[in-house]
Design a protein around this motif. Structure first.
Motif: not given
Length: 313
Positions: A5-6, A59, A126, A156, A158, A206, A208, A246
């Motif tokens: 997923v990353h 992403s 994201a 997501y 990040h 989600i 990171s 993640d």
């Protein structure tokens, strides 16, 4: 199905566009093997196969299309999403993608989110841990969370690479070593203290890097939130377990174990951070899960959680 997923993908065309809009930090993404040429993709697929990784969710972060100039943000987001849609269409078994959003322009972000999810069939959206310095929990983003919640969408998060807003990181060469996990920690706590996981229970968030330092801090937060942040609606540890994380940990087994014990192995999703973990480092991102966790838990993290969360079964 083993889903990472990353993972990232950038083209020079996209990075050049960001440069033309004033970004000055795209060199970090160039020449890393994370492009879309046939040679780069072939090498990526070979590497993934060596780690039994079936599928990656792409992403564009941290090079997100977040610009004060609305037209720049809108154009860059559309460019990124069209790029990803084309790559996914060419390799549907290998890739899905998270949509880029033209923030901080929430009305434009809602329009692009609808296009990305409805027309481009993207896996979610994201964002970075801050939006041009603003917290994700800022009330300005309420309508975005409302729409993500209505759609039962994946979000997501990040790191932005903004040094957690402090020169103590920026001036001491620690942007990604220390700054990134600190940004993860801060962003997750902002979401928790604002009650985002309970207010928008259908958003599958989600975070990171195991949530940064959060596994080490949740007991402290539980003990102190009622006097330091009394408006917090939920116990931090309970709110944290409503989100996912993640496993990008650079193979540090104690960190993986701490996260699994803190959140539960059902809240961990395989992440590699390709291209920054490449070759043996990417393979270690998988083998470290086996090394850190009991067999059944490792299988759950590697091969089941993301499939269920992303409805890829």
């Amino acid at each position: 199905m083993r889903i990472d997923v990353h993972a990232h993908l950038w083209t020079d065309g996209y990075l050049d566009l960001l440069d033309s809009y004033g970004r000055t930090d795209t060199a970090t993404q160039r020449g890393t093997g994370a492009g879309a040429t046939a040679q780069e993709l072939e090498a990526r697929f070979e590497l993934n196969d060596s780690a039994a990784i079936t599928h990656q969710i792409l992403s564009i972060s941290p090079q997100v299309p977040h610009f004060e100039e609305r037209a720049h943000a809108v154009h860059a987001a559309a460019y990124a999403n069209d790029l990803y849609a084309g790559v996914v269409a060419d390799h549907p078994d290998r890739f899905s993608a998270f949509a880029a959003l033209p923030l901080p322009h929430v009305d434009a972000a809602l329009t692009e989110l609808a296009r990305a999810l409805d027309d481009l069939d993207m896996a979610g959206a994201a964002v970075t841990t801050d939006v041009l310095g603003a917290s994700l929990a800022d009330p300005a983003f309420t309508s975005l969370f409302e729409e993500l919640d209505r759609r039962h969408a994946v979000l997501y998060v990040h790191p932005s690479g903004h040094d957690a807003g402090t020169p103590l990181i920026a001036d001491h060469h620690m942007r990604w070593m220390v700054g990134a996990p600190m940004e993860d920690t801060i962003a997750v706590m902002h979401l928790i203290l604002a009650g985002i996981p309970s207010r928008y229970p259908n958003v599958r968030i989600i975070n990171s890097h195991l949530g940064g330092a959060l596994p080490m801090l949740l007991r402290r937060a539980d003990d102190q939130y009622q006097w330091e942040s009394p408006q917090t609606p939920d116990k931090p540890s309970a709110a944290a377990r409503r989100m996912w994380y993640d496993t990008v940990s650079h193979g540090h087994l104690p960190a993986i174990r701490a996260a699994a014990e803190t959140y539960g192995p059902d809240r961990l999703l395989l992440g590699t951070d390709f291209p920054y973990q490449n070759g043996d480092l990417l393979r270690r991102a998988v083998t470290s899960i086996h090394d850190a966790l009991p067999g059944q838990d490792a299988t759950t993290v590697l091969d089941r959680n993301a499939t269920a969360l992303l409805n890829k079964a």
